[in-house]
Enzyme design. Structure first.
Site, short mmCIF file in Angstrom:
data_model
loop_
_atom_site.label_atom_id
_atom_site.label_comp_id
_atom_site.label_asym_id
_atom_site.label_seq_id
_atom_site.Cartn_x
_atom_site.Cartn_y
_atom_site.Cartn_z
N SER A 252 -2.96 78.56 30.02
CA SER A 252 -3.89 78.00 30.66
C SER A 252 -4.24 79.14 31.89
O SER A 252 -3.42 79.65 32.50
CB SER A 252 -3.59 76.69 31.21
OG SER A 252 -4.05 76.67 32.46
N LYS A 253 -5.53 79.29 32.14
CA LYS A 253 -6.22 79.98 33.26
C LYS A 253 -5.57 79.55 34.56
O LYS A 253 -5.32 80.23 35.58
CB LYS A 253 -7.76 80.26 33.17
CG LYS A 253 -8.27 80.94 34.27
CD LYS A 253 -8.56 82.33 33.66
CE LYS A 253 -9.28 83.16 34.69
NZ LYS A 253 -9.38 84.60 34.39
#
Ligand code: GLU
Length: 482
Positions: A252-253
């Site tokens: 996940s960013k």
């Protein structure tokens, strides 16, 4: 039957690596069957849409080399390929389901739904719509529609029995209908939800195989009910396990995990990323690990897909990248590496071709280059303890002896080439009574300040030039004498 697959991202940001893997597997499945690969933009959730995200999808797909046969920017016979441009297509299908009793209009207000949701929560239950509006008479529905009341259209899920589907990875998946909610198909803004649009689009675009993440496994029975309600043949389903950052969480960013574009910017090669991603949850038959996209297009198969989540291993990606770096034609390496050299080294000051020759086999990722070569621009601080090397049988005292001995001879070397440096120093070492390592190890450290460097003493002396080499040598001797 011609295989038709689609990658259907929502434009909610950048292409993350899990998304890229879905795209890649979808592409490979189509190619390995001589089928068509389609790009569809799923933008019905307009609140989540991020400006510029659609262009990012196009550019990332192009950068990855995943060419689609049909899509918004390339056209095709089943367009438009952007859901918001298909808006008018969905409502008639929803009305057809209302006619057949598989869907119904719902006029419930937000207040009523919020209250029901709060009550369910209080009881510790999952909220499920209570089919309140299913029981409105036809006349009342018509009256309220005519009056222009806002409405949604909901799927009418049977209250009993089972709903299921067959997945090519997970086998038969089945749930009790009583656990399913009467989801909204058409929202108050007239746009379809994903729940509805995916079915209508996959059917009307002739998609034969639906590939997507396992987060959709639990909803797929509902979608299958829609296919049945229409009397359509459902596509084959291929749900892909997630790509995890570690055992606990997905990539996940938000946690700073890189996107595909980030990796490209850092100097990973697209071929290496694709190769690595391909093996993230899929194993080929045999031991080979290095595959070009063209090879993957031939050998990809569903048998190799692992049901367990895949873990993204940065070290492994670095390893792949290093393999691809080594295999680059030299001129290509030079072209790619040059801007990274220039981050650390003043232009024109060093023989970059020679440096690149020394660096190519040692470069894992281009972004590492400035750190690896910055010692050429400026002599780093270093601990004299690194003069000590057991195998070379050297230490700071021997280093001092060696450096003082070689200093005057070095000054006589002309021209200052690697060959001359090599020949003269090698000729000189026996006259000192020292072993080769006892001279070469200290010499390299004295002029580089580093325990490991691209190239040995001669290469570094050559790159630094006579003046700088001698100056560094003098400084290092002085420090050892203190
Ligand atoms: N738009 C969905 C997503 O981005 C795609 C799901 C699907 O492929 O059906 O997750």
């Amino acid at each position: 039957m011609q295989v038709r697959t689609r990658f259907a991202p929502s434009p909610t940001g950048y292409l993350h690596l899990g998304g890229l893997r879905t795209a890649l597997y979808t592409y490979l499945f189509a190619r390995s069957h001589g089928g068509k690969f389609i790009l569809r933009i799923e933008d019905t959730d307009q609140e989540r849409e991020v400006p510029g995200a659609v262009e990012k999808i196009y550019s990332s797909m192009a950068a990855a080399g995943l060419k689609y046969d049909e899509g918004p920017d390339v056209g095709g016979d089943y367009g438009p390929y952007i859901q918001s441009q298909r808006k008018d297509l969905y409502l008639p299908y929803a009305k057809q389901l209302v006619e057949s009793g598989h869907a119904y209009y719902c006029f419930c207000t937000k207040e009523r739904l919020d209250q029901a949701r709060a009550e369910a929560e209080k009881k510790g239950e999952n909220f499920k719509y209570d089919k309140h509006c299913l029981h409105l008479s036809k006349e009342e529905v018509q009256r309220r529609l005519d009056a222009g009341e806002p409405y949604v259209i909901r799927q009418n899920i049977p209250t009993e029995g089972k709903a299921g589907f067959d997945d090519l990875i997970f086998g038969h998946v089945e749930v009790d209908c009583s656990t399913l909610d009467d989801n909204v198909l058409i929202k108050a803004d007239g746009l379809p939800t994903y729940n509805f649009a995916n079915v209508i689009d996959d059917h009307t675009m002739g998609i034969t195989h639906v590939t997507r993440g396992t987060e959709y496994l639990s909803s797929a029975p509902k979608y299958n009910l829609l296919y049945q309600a229409f009397g359509w043949e459902p596509p084959k389903y291929i749900h892909l396990p997630p790509v995890m950052a570690n055992a606990q969480r997905k990539l996940s960013k938000r946690y700073g995990d890189p996107s595909f574009e980030d990796l490209l910017d850092q100097g990973y090669l697209k071929e290496a990323i694709i190769n690595f991603i391909a093996l993230l949850g899929w194993s080929p038959k045999g031991e080979q690990e290095i595959f070009s996209l063209e090879e993957l297009e031939k050998i990809f198969d569903l048998d190799g897909i692992n049901k367990a989540p895949a873990i993204f291993d940065m070290q492994k990606l670095r390893w792949f990248n290093a393999e691809y770096m080594r295999k680059l034609p030299f001129e290509e390496y030079l072209r790619l590496a040059a801007p990274w050299f220039e981050k650390a080294l003043a232009p024109g000051k060093f023989d970059l071709r020679r440096l690149a020759e020394l660096m190519q086999n040692r470069t894992e990722v281009l972004k590492d280059i400035p750190d690896m070569v910055s010692f050429l621009a400026e002599m780093p601080e270093f601990d004299p303890a690194i003069y000590t090397h057991k195998k070379m049988k050297t230490n700071p005292e021997i280093a001092l002896q060696a450096l003082k001995a070689v200093r005057p001879m070095l000054e006589t070397i002309d021209p200052w080439t690697e060959q001359q440096l090599h020949d003269k120093v090698m000729e000189f070492i026996p006259t000192t009574g020292l072993k080769n390592g006892q001279m070469l190890w200290p010499l390299r450290i004295a002029i580089s300040g580093r325990e490991s460097t691209p190239g040995g003493a001669f290469e570094i002396a050559y790159l630094l030039g006579r003046e700088e080499t001698l100056k560094r040598l003098d400084d290092s001797i002085a420090r050892l004498e203190k």
